[in-house]
Design a protein around this motif. Structure first.
Motif, short mmCIF file in Angstrom:
data_model
loop_
_atom_site.label_atom_id
_atom_site.label_comp_id
_atom_site.label_asym_id
_atom_site.label_seq_id
_atom_site.Cartn_x
_atom_site.Cartn_y
_atom_site.Cartn_z
N TYR A 57 25.41 101.56 51.50
CA TYR A 57 23.96 101.49 51.27
C TYR A 57 23.32 100.47 52.23
CZ TYR A 57 24.95 103.96 46.88
OH TYR A 57 25.37 104.87 45.94
N LEU B 38 18.95 103.78 41.37
CA LEU B 38 19.26 104.84 42.32
C LEU B 38 19.04 106.21 41.69
CD1 LEU B 38 22.50 103.41 43.92
CD2 LEU B 38 20.40 103.91 45.15
N ILE C 170 16.84 99.67 47.22
CA ILE C 170 16.69 101.04 46.75
C ILE C 170 15.82 101.85 47.71
CG2 ILE C 170 15.99 102.49 44.79
CD1 ILE C 170 18.35 100.57 44.24
N ALA D 61 21.67 98.74 39.39
CA ALA D 61 21.51 99.42 40.67
C ALA D 61 21.67 100.92 40.51
CB ALA D 61 22.52 98.89 41.69
N ASN E 43 12.25 96.84 44.36
CA ASN E 43 13.45 97.56 43.93
C ASN E 43 14.70 97.16 44.71
OD1 ASN E 43 12.06 99.00 41.98
ND2 ASN E 43 11.51 100.62 43.42
#
Length: 232
Positions: A36, A232, A109, A228, A215
């Motif tokens: 990520y 997501l 995010i 998290a 976020n």
């Protein structure tokens, strides 16, 4: 533009999850945390990733190899975990010009603002991602003090926070920050803080802006992974 990804820590507060693997390989919704981070760095403009590894770092090298998608990866070792400024300094030989820092344990995010867009604004030398939090949370992390809409300084874990804007682990920095990192004095815990280096740049007249971040999850404990995954 290069992105420096500090990912040397063990993440001891994650308990058994990091007994046999580095924090960056802990899975969130079926992917390693670092995947990520890499995605967000590339979206922000990185065409090369410089990953700072330490604890069980060979596992990160084995997992990702020399590229992430089409983006090349260079690995550097932080032999001693002596803070974020120290980690960033390990990447200096591999960085040319302004660069990104995206902390390897922060899951953003949403996409991060383009570094190129940030640096194209007149008179801007760099930027740091910030988020607004409560006073209680501000006392536990790096707090940003502004003056005339640019960064005046960053204060680590202040008893009386000068604001409720805190750092998020996303930075767009000029190459001169390496010189500033070399001037940073160790904290009481023996760590060299990147916030101190950014404060030195600000005091020297470098205009450092802020970028509002929403976020974000700093993955430190098992419950952070749950949060998290929900976001997501």
């Amino acid at each position: 533009m290069q992105a420096v990804i500090p990912a040397a820590g063990r993440g001891s507060r994650l308990g058994a999850l990091t007994d046999d693997r580095p924090k960056g390989l802990v899975e969130v919704a079926g992917q390693p945390l670092l995947a990520y981070v890499f995605d967000r760095a590339i979206e922000a403009g990185a065409d090369k990733l410089v990953v700072v590894i330490g604890y069980e770092g060979a596992q990160i090298v084995d997992h990702f190899g020399e590229t992430f998608g089409d983006t090349p990866i260079t690995y550097v070792h932080q032999r001693e975990r002596l803070g974020l400024a120290h980690a960033v300094l390990q990447a200096e030989p591999h960085v040319d010009g302004a660069f990104l820092v995206v902390n390897g344990d922060n899951l953003f995010i949403e996409s991060l603002e383009s570094a190129a867009v940030t640096l194209e604004r007149d008179g801007v030398a760099g930027a740091i991602g910030v988020e607004a939090v409560s006073l209680e949370i501000a006392r536990q992390t790096g707090v940003v003090k502004l003056a005339d809409e640019v960064v005046d300084r960053i204060v680590e874990k202040p008893a009386n926070p000068p604001s409720t804007l805190v750092t998020t682990g996303y930075y767009v920095l000029p190459e001169d920050v390496f010189a500033a990192c070399k001037l940073v004095q160790p904290s009481a815990e023996g760590e060299y803080q990147l916030s101190e280096a950014v404060s030195l740049l600000a005091s020297a007249g470098y205009p450092i802006e802020t970028i509002s971040i929403d976020n974000r999850v700093n993955v430190n404990q098992p419950e952070d992974i749950v949060r998290a995954e929900e976001l997501l």
